[in-house]
Design an enzyme around this catalytic site. Structure first.
Site, PDB file in Angstrom:
ATOM      1  N   ASN A 196       0.797  -1.234   0.000  1.00 21.44           N
ATOM      2  CA  ASN A 196       0.000   0.000   0.000  1.00 21.44           C
ATOM      3  C   ASN A 196       0.825   1.277   0.000  1.00 21.44           C
ATOM      4  O   ASN A 196       0.565   2.200  -0.779  1.00 21.44           O
ATOM      5  CB  ASN A 196      -0.936  -0.011   1.203  1.00 21.44           C
ATOM      6  CG  ASN A 196      -2.235  -0.705   0.853  1.00 21.44           C
ATOM      7  OD1 ASN A 196      -2.808  -0.420  -0.200  1.00 21.44           O
ATOM      8  ND2 ASN A 196      -2.684  -1.606   1.693  1.00 21.44           N
ATOM      9  N   GLY A 206      -0.592  -9.646   8.940  1.00 22.38           N
ATOM     10  CA  GLY A 206      -1.633  -9.140   8.053  1.00 22.38           C
ATOM     11  C   GLY A 206      -1.928  -7.665   8.231  1.00 22.38           C
ATOM     12  O   GLY A 206      -2.821  -7.113   7.601  1.00 22.38           O
ATOM     13  N   ARG A 255      -1.784 -21.312  25.529  1.00 20.86           N
ATOM     14  CA  ARG A 255      -0.427 -20.985  25.080  1.00 20.86           C
ATOM     15  C   ARG A 255      -0.528 -20.131  23.808  1.00 20.86           C
ATOM     16  O   ARG A 255      -1.523 -20.222  23.083  1.00 20.86           O
ATOM     17  CB  ARG A 255       0.370 -22.249  24.731  1.00 20.86           C
ATOM     18  CG  ARG A 255       0.737 -23.101  25.914  1.00 20.86           C
ATOM     19  CD  ARG A 255       1.899 -22.496  26.703  1.00 20.86           C
ATOM     20  NE  ARG A 255       2.406 -23.428  27.679  1.00 20.86           N
ATOM     21  CZ  ARG A 255       1.876 -23.652  28.886  1.00 20.86           C
ATOM     22  NH1 ARG A 255       0.794 -22.989  29.245  1.00 20.86           N
ATOM     23  NH2 ARG A 255       2.418 -24.530  29.714  1.00 20.86           N
ATOM     24  N   THR A 291       3.917   1.687  -0.908  1.00 17.56           N
ATOM     25  CA  THR A 291       4.632   1.770  -2.189  1.00 17.56           C
ATOM     26  C   THR A 291       3.724   2.328  -3.277  1.00 17.56           C
ATOM     27  O   THR A 291       4.144   3.152  -4.097  1.00 17.56           O
ATOM     28  CB  THR A 291       5.106   0.351  -2.606  1.00 17.56           C
ATOM     29  OG1 THR A 291       5.863  -0.192  -1.539  1.00 17.56           O
ATOM     30  CG2 THR A 291       5.913   0.378  -3.891  1.00 17.56           C
ATOM     31  N   THR A 328       2.298  -8.275  -1.352  1.00 17.75           N
ATOM     32  CA  THR A 328       2.199  -8.222   0.112  1.00 17.75           C
ATOM     33  C   THR A 328       1.557  -9.506   0.611  1.00 17.75           C
ATOM     34  O   THR A 328       0.611 -10.020  -0.005  1.00 17.75           O
ATOM     35  CB  THR A 328       1.386  -7.014   0.650  1.00 17.75           C
ATOM     36  OG1 THR A 328       1.103  -7.264   2.028  1.00 17.75           O
ATOM     37  CG2 THR A 328       0.074  -6.758  -0.044  1.00 17.75           C
ATOM     38  N   ILE A 329       2.081  -9.991   1.736  1.00 15.87           N
ATOM     39  CA  ILE A 329       1.457 -11.171   2.337  1.00 15.87           C
ATOM     40  C   ILE A 329       0.095 -10.806   2.921  1.00 15.87           C
ATOM     41  O   ILE A 329      -0.684 -11.673   3.248  1.00 15.87           O
ATOM     42  CB  ILE A 329       2.354 -11.795   3.431  1.00 15.87           C
ATOM     43  CG1 ILE A 329       2.557 -10.836   4.609  1.00 15.87           C
ATOM     44  CG2 ILE A 329       3.684 -12.252   2.852  1.00 15.87           C
ATOM     45  CD1 ILE A 329       3.097 -11.521   5.858  1.00 15.87           C
ATOM     46  N   ASP A 330      -0.181  -9.503   3.058  1.00 14.72           N
ATOM     47  CA  ASP A 330      -1.429  -9.070   3.700  1.00 14.72           C
ATOM     48  C   ASP A 330      -2.638  -9.132   2.753  1.00 14.72           C
ATOM     49  O   ASP A 330      -3.778  -9.095   3.212  1.00 14.72           O
ATOM     50  CB  ASP A 330      -1.294  -7.630   4.225  1.00 14.72           C
ATOM     51  CG  ASP A 330      -0.126  -7.461   5.177  1.00 14.72           C
ATOM     52  OD1 ASP A 330       0.358  -8.468   5.722  1.00 14.72           O
ATOM     53  OD2 ASP A 330       0.331  -6.306   5.366  1.00 14.72           O
TER      54      ASP A 330
HETATM   55  O1  F6P Z   1       2.959  -5.823   5.369  1.00  9.68           O
HETATM   56  C1  F6P Z   1       3.596  -7.016   5.641  1.00  9.68           C
HETATM   57  C2  F6P Z   1       3.845  -7.176   7.113  1.00  9.68           C
HETATM   58  O2  F6P Z   1       4.506  -8.397   7.339  1.00  9.68           O
HETATM   59  C3  F6P Z   1       2.603  -7.086   7.991  1.00  9.68           C
HETATM   60  O3  F6P Z   1       1.850  -8.263   7.952  1.00  9.68           O
HETATM   61  C4  F6P Z   1       3.209  -6.760   9.312  1.00  9.68           C
HETATM   62  O4  F6P Z   1       2.300  -6.075  10.128  1.00  9.68           O
HETATM   63  C5  F6P Z   1       4.359  -5.857   8.933  1.00  9.68           C
HETATM   64  O5  F6P Z   1       4.668  -6.146   7.593  1.00  9.68           O
HETATM   65  C6  F6P Z   1       5.591  -6.035   9.770  1.00  9.68           C
HETATM   66  O6  F6P Z   1       6.514  -5.083   9.369  1.00  9.68           O
HETATM   67  P1  F6P Z   1       8.050  -5.084   9.744  1.00  9.68           P
HETATM   68  O7  F6P Z   1       8.726  -6.170   8.964  1.00  9.68           O
HETATM   69  O8  F6P Z   1       8.531  -3.724   9.331  1.00  9.68           O
HETATM   70  O9  F6P Z   1       8.133  -5.349  11.207  1.00  9.68           O
END
Ligand code: F6P
Length: 355
Positions: free
Chosen positions: A110, A177, A273, A112, A132-134
């Protein structure tokens, strides 16, 4: 034709496959020279780049991370002159000129895309590629990297099942995410989670506790909870953002998984846990789906360059590779729709969303 490529934001499986797709198609269909810009927009600001050799794009299809390096250069600061006294937008435009680029391909999420749109509005020829993995980029069904992360998070849930069942525990798995629940929803469903907690569906902890009790009545003494890192309770949902942040910093555990586990131990007799797979979800080789999608996205970007179609980002819509205008998608959120088919399907097999 001089094509600049950069990868920006968090790294992600499929970045190299996409870079390779752009490069191979550009070499084949255009008289292309490819300029690799180091460490995202930082490299464009600093003029840190190299002219790539064809061989540098070989053997990278299966490689995780990004051969170009990446960085986070927050969009909100792009027009802000900070301590280093650099006018970042001006610097990027000047370096684009100095590199004699005909276009810039920016692979990222986003943030970018917001900067890509800004540069496009500033008159540069820009094409985006949604990674993005999100999976939270508006206008595309999927981003590349998402399915690999789903596979990894699912594997975590699968492995956790055995400990949960053997010890009659509640295992709370916190999945990445950012503010979107896509990754948790897909991995939770694929991993057979009993409870899925998403930012888009605020939970009531009492209801989650009830799930544990009801399962125990049915002779099921373990529970798997997949919780998105951005999940919020119904009380938090009613608060303003600042208020919510303050409340979080005051509680015993900042992380949502630990907070939920502690609350559930108080509300039930079940031992809890937590598991936080964290950046493992972004690491390693892309899955087959992402290799194909990244390649298709890269090839489509080369086609857009050939057609002179800029100010757009590549997208997957209904199994077709297409493109959207950057101006139409930049900064537009793509949350999970609580009324979507997939959420309804999950509810129909008794998955609780804690609401
Ligand atoms: O946007 C990808 C992501 O892995 C998110 O899921 C996560 O909140 C964030 O990046 C973590 O960012 P960083 O690697 O800067 O800690």
């Amino acid at each position: 034709m001089r094509i600049g490529i950069l990868t920006s934001g968090g790294d992600c499986p499929g970045l190299n496959a996409a870079i390779r797709g752009v490069a191979r198609a550009a070499y084949q269909t255009l008289d292309a020279e490819i300029i690799g810009i180091r460490a995202g927009y930082r490299g464009l600001i600093d003029g840190d780049y190299q002219i790539m050799e064809r061989g540098q794009f070989s053997g990278i299809l299966t490689l995780g991370g990004t051969i170009l390096g990446t960085s986070r250069t927050p969009f909100r600061n792009m027009r802000v002159v900070e301590e280093d006294n650099v006018d970042k937008v001006y610097a990027m435009k000047m370096n684009y000129k100095a590199m004699k680029l005909d276009c810039l391909v920016a692979l990222g999420g986003n943030g970018t895309h917001k900067t890509a749109n800004l540069l496009s509005e500033e008159g540069l020829n820009v094409i985006g590629l949604p990674k993005t993995i999100d999976n939270d980029i508006f206008g595309t069904d999927f981003t590349f990297g998402f399915h690999t992360a789903v596979d990894i998070a699912t594997d975590v849930i699968d492995r956790i099942h055995t400990t949960a069942a053997s010890h009659s525990r509640c295992m709370v798995i916190e999945i990445m995410g950012n503010k979107a629940g896509w990754l948790t929803l897909y991995a939770g469903m694929a991993g057979g989670a009993d409870v899925i907690l998403l930012p888009e569906i605020p939970y009531d902890i009492e209801r989650v506790a009830k799930v544990l009790d009801e399962r125990a009545k049915l002779g099921k003494f373990f529970t798997i909870i997949a919780v998105a890192e951005g999940a919020i309770s119904q009380e938090e949902a009613a608060m303003k953002k600042k208020e919510r942040e303050a409340a979080r910093t005051e509680r015993e555990f900042y992380n949502v998984s630990q907070h939920i586990a502690a609350q559930l131990e108080q509300l039930t007799n079940v031992e809890c846990r937590t598991v936080i797979p964290g950046h493992m979800q972004r690491g390693g080789s892309p899955c087959a789906y992402d290799r194909v999608l990244s390649t298709q996205f890269g090839v489509h970007a080369a086609k857009l360059i050939k057609d002179g179609q800029f100010g757009v980002t590549v997208a997957l819509v209904g199994n077709q590779i297409t493109q959207n205008r950057l101006a139409d998608i930049a900064g537009v959120p793509k949350p999970v729709d609580p009324d979507s088919q997939i959420v309804k399907a999950a509810r129909n097999i008794s998955i609780s969303f804690g609401d």
